[in-house]
Design a protein around this motif. Structure first.
Motif, PDB file in Angstrom:
ATOM      1  N   ASN A 171       0.790  -1.327   0.103  1.00 30.36           N
ATOM      2  CA  ASN A 171      -0.183  -0.057   0.101  1.00 30.36           C
ATOM      3  C   ASN A 171       0.827   1.454  -0.151  1.00 30.36           C
ATOM      4  O   ASN A 171       0.200   2.267  -0.716  1.00 30.36           O
ATOM      5  CB  ASN A 171      -0.794  -0.015   1.187  1.00 30.36           C
ATOM      6  N   THR A 172       2.019   1.251   0.844  1.00 25.65           N
ATOM      7  CA  THR A 172       2.951   2.511   0.530  1.00 25.65           C
ATOM      8  C   THR A 172       3.503   2.682  -0.652  1.00 25.65           C
ATOM      9  O   THR A 172       3.328   3.571  -1.232  1.00 25.65           O
ATOM     10  CB  THR A 172       4.026   2.348   1.759  1.00 25.65           C
ATOM     11  N   THR A 198       0.937   4.173  -2.950  1.00 22.39           N
ATOM     12  CA  THR A 198       0.828   5.564  -2.568  1.00 22.39           C
ATOM     13  C   THR A 198       1.971   6.408  -3.091  1.00 22.39           C
ATOM     14  O   THR A 198       1.582   7.563  -3.782  1.00 22.39           O
ATOM     15  CB  THR A 198       0.803   5.839  -1.157  1.00 22.39           C
ATOM     16  N   SER A 222       7.999   7.686   5.035  1.00 25.09           N
ATOM     17  CA  SER A 222       7.234   7.819   3.662  1.00 25.09           C
ATOM     18  C   SER A 222       6.738   9.140   3.664  1.00 25.09           C
ATOM     19  O   SER A 222       6.145   9.591   4.751  1.00 25.09           O
ATOM     20  CB  SER A 222       6.283   6.880   3.755  1.00 25.09           C
ATOM     21  N   ASN A 263       3.042   8.601   2.470  1.00 22.52           N
ATOM     22  CA  ASN A 263       2.022   7.899   3.138  1.00 22.52           C
ATOM     23  C   ASN A 263       2.532   7.938   4.659  1.00 22.52           C
ATOM     24  O   ASN A 263       3.015   7.150   5.134  1.00 22.52           O
ATOM     25  CB  ASN A 263       2.039   6.343   2.995  1.00 22.52           C
TER      26      ASN A 263
END
Length: 231
Positions: free
Chosen positions: A108-109, A112, A187, A190
């Motif tokens: 997911n990171t 993103t 990040s 994110n």
């Protein structure tokens, strides 16, 4: 203020990280077909005689020492390609003079981070009303990394500026010149997540393909992201 003259290097624990690469860029089989540097040199010379596209496929080999290429690991080409196909426009921690391998703590990171940069890029392409972009998900495993833990810096530090990369590039350049293998950092796209930037592919132990993801460009924004295959 970020001090870049004397970076503190330490041992960072092994990483299980994720990365997305555009599926239009196939793996460079030559890196994966050999077990060591001597085999690579022989095969490269043979391929260069018969394959006029070999230089384009492999990239600029002068940008990386052979001793840094992790020959013999699964997915060697994925670990090496960011260092032979260097983005001249640079990235957060590089001004384009050297390549970097960026990894994220979760898929997911990675989505993103890639989504943000794809949105920025396609927003500057005029007249494109629709496109479908497919990215290949990769999972990286590394050994211990000699580097810098930039998560010890506050997320408000200048290296985390969302638009101005100058402080981060100065920080990265100092680490690169000091011989760091990489750094761990917050990040930016994110919040709360962690990323890594490697100055060399040497610590990578394996790279395996995970899933494919489809990014839909509507003409104004990335309107949807779908997982289109699962391994």
């Amino acid at each position: 203020m970020v001090k870049t003259s004397r970076p503190v290097l330490q041992a960072l624990e092994p990483v299980n990280g994720f990365r997305l690469v555009n599926s239009r860029f196939p793996p460079i089989n030559l890196f994966d077909d050999v077990a060591d540097e001597s085999e690579f040199e022989l095969l490269y010379q043979l391929q260069a005689l018969t394959n006029p596209r070999i230089q384009t496929e492999i990239g600029n080999l002068s940008l990386i020492r052979r001793s840094e290429i992790p020959f013999g690991i699964p997915g060697c080409s994925y670990a090496t390609s960011p260092f032979t196909h260097v983005n001249p426009q640079g990235s957060r921690f590089s001004d384009g003079q050297f390549g970097m391998l960026y990894l994220a703590d979760t898929v997911n990171t990675a989505i993103t981070e890639v989504g943000f940069h794809q949105q920025r890029y396609w927003s500057g392409v005029h007249g494109l009303d629709y496109d479908r972009l497919v990215f290949r998900g990769l999972k990286f495993k590394t050994g211990e990394i000699s580097g810098c833990d930039a998560t010890e810096l506050d997320p408000g530090d200048a290296i985390y500026d969302p638009e101005n990369y100058a402080p981060a590039r100065a920080f990265g350049h100092t680490l690169y010149k000091a011989g760091a293998e990489g750094l761990r950092y917050h990040s930016v796209r994110n919040p709360g997540a962690t990323c890594w930037g490697l100055f060399t592919p040497r610590p990578v132990k394996s790279v395996v393909q995970t899933s494919h993801f489809e990014f839909i460009w509507s003409g104004r924004t990335i309107s949807a992201i779908h997982r289109v295959s699962r391994v």
